[in-house]
Write an enzyme that holds these catalytic residues in place. Sequence first.
Site, PDB file in Angstrom:
ATOM      1  N   TYR A  15       6.848  -6.771  -9.164  1.00 44.44           N
ATOM      2  CA  TYR A  15       5.356  -6.173  -7.867  1.00 44.44           C
ATOM      3  C   TYR A  15       5.098  -7.228  -9.106  1.00 44.44           C
ATOM      4  O   TYR A  15       3.445  -8.332  -8.517  1.00 44.44           O
ATOM      5  CB  TYR A  15       4.935  -4.612  -8.561  1.00 44.44           C
ATOM      6  CG  TYR A  15       5.921  -3.430  -7.934  1.00 44.44           C
ATOM      7  CD1 TYR A  15       5.904  -4.238  -6.155  1.00 44.44           C
ATOM      8  CD2 TYR A  15       6.332  -2.965  -8.534  1.00 44.44           C
ATOM      9  CE1 TYR A  15       6.292  -3.520  -6.146  1.00 44.44           C
ATOM     10  CE2 TYR A  15       7.142  -1.830  -8.187  1.00 44.44           C
ATOM     11  CZ  TYR A  15       7.434  -2.116  -6.394  1.00 44.44           C
ATOM     12  OH  TYR A  15       7.964  -1.210  -5.735  1.00 44.44           O
ATOM     13  N   HIS A  20      -0.178  -7.745  -3.659  1.00 39.83           N
ATOM     14  CA  HIS A  20      -0.302  -7.004  -3.434  1.00 39.83           C
ATOM     15  C   HIS A  20      -1.712  -6.225  -5.482  1.00 39.83           C
ATOM     16  O   HIS A  20      -1.749  -5.561  -5.558  1.00 39.83           O
ATOM     17  CB  HIS A  20       0.937  -5.478  -3.769  1.00 39.83           C
ATOM     18  CG  HIS A  20       0.567  -3.991  -2.426  1.00 39.83           C
ATOM     19  ND1 HIS A  20      -1.212  -4.127  -2.995  1.00 39.83           N
ATOM     20  CD2 HIS A  20       0.935  -3.191  -2.562  1.00 39.83           C
ATOM     21  CE1 HIS A  20      -1.369  -3.098  -1.534  1.00 39.83           C
ATOM     22  NE2 HIS A  20       0.238  -2.149  -1.541  1.00 39.83           N
ATOM     23  N   ASN A  66      -0.670   4.467  -4.501  1.00 40.54           N
ATOM     24  CA  ASN A  66      -0.666   4.917  -3.605  1.00 40.54           C
ATOM     25  C   ASN A  66      -1.907   6.363  -4.089  1.00 40.54           C
ATOM     26  O   ASN A  66      -2.117   6.732  -4.037  1.00 40.54           O
ATOM     27  CB  ASN A  66       0.217   5.986  -3.282  1.00 40.54           C
ATOM     28  CG  ASN A  66       0.588   4.739  -2.248  1.00 40.54           C
ATOM     29  OD1 ASN A  66       0.569   3.190  -1.541  1.00 40.54           O
ATOM     30  ND2 ASN A  66       2.030   5.483  -1.831  1.00 40.54           N
ATOM     31  N   ASP A  91      -6.223  -6.089  -2.652  1.00 42.54           N
ATOM     32  CA  ASP A  91      -5.943  -7.732  -1.893  1.00 42.54           C
ATOM     33  C   ASP A  91      -6.159  -7.055  -0.278  1.00 42.54           C
ATOM     34  O   ASP A  91      -6.792  -6.045  -0.884  1.00 42.54           O
ATOM     35  CB  ASP A  91      -4.562  -7.361  -1.940  1.00 42.54           C
ATOM     36  CG  ASP A  91      -4.553  -6.008  -1.757  1.00 42.54           C
ATOM     37  OD1 ASP A  91      -3.056  -5.673  -0.527  1.00 42.54           O
ATOM     38  OD2 ASP A  91      -3.875  -5.041  -2.397  1.00 42.54           O
ATOM     39  N   ASN A 112      -4.200   1.522   1.036  1.00 42.63           N
ATOM     40  CA  ASN A 112      -3.904   3.507   0.220  1.00 42.63           C
ATOM     41  C   ASN A 112      -4.160   2.907  -0.900  1.00 42.63           C
ATOM     42  O   ASN A 112      -4.496   4.297  -1.111  1.00 42.63           O
ATOM     43  CB  ASN A 112      -2.314   2.945   0.217  1.00 42.63           C
ATOM     44  CG  ASN A 112      -1.350   3.538   1.568  1.00 42.63           C
ATOM     45  OD1 ASN A 112      -2.212   3.642   2.433  1.00 42.63           O
ATOM     46  ND2 ASN A 112       0.493   3.104   1.604  1.00 42.63           N
TER      47      ASN A 112
END
Length: 186
Positions: A15, A20, A66, A91, A112
């Site tokens: 990631y 994100h 989340n 973001d 989220n």
Amino acid sequence: MNFLIVGLGNIGPEYLFTRHNIGFMALDYLAKEKEITFSQDRLGAISSYKLKGHQINLLKPSTYMNLSGKSVNYWCQQLKIDNERLLILTDDLALPFETLRLKPKGSSGGHNGLKSIEAVLNTQEYARLRMGIGSDFAKGRQADFVLSNFSEDEIGLIPFILHRSNEIIDSFCLQGIHQTMNKYNQ
């Protein structure tokens, strides 16, 4: 005064440079500029620096996007941070790439990480720096888009965006949200 600046993102090398994770990228850039390092602690990586007598705490939650609220709530309690001294870097699909917009409060907009923070803090009344990542994706492909890497053209602009986010963070801590919004919101 004590501040908590939270960059939202997901942990793990897969990631690292995704859209994100621009919140994590902003704090990493700030840490490099301030010559400080993060250390893993409970529910996140934490670091801090002094700015004209203020203690600026940086947090990269390790709870995945989340569940960001769990980490934010824990560190707000640990550091005795009220919502006026909390800033979330996130973001935002609704803003064009390169756009930065500081807001004193607002809805999650379907994000989220913000939904989790809102649920745990039981309020929408906290500042957020919305970092535009664009919305160039096919219908139904939103998740793939936010978890994709920036394009080559975008990567060249990232340092300028991150530098500007650093200026906004310092201004937020020194001059408050309204003066900072007046100066930096596009």
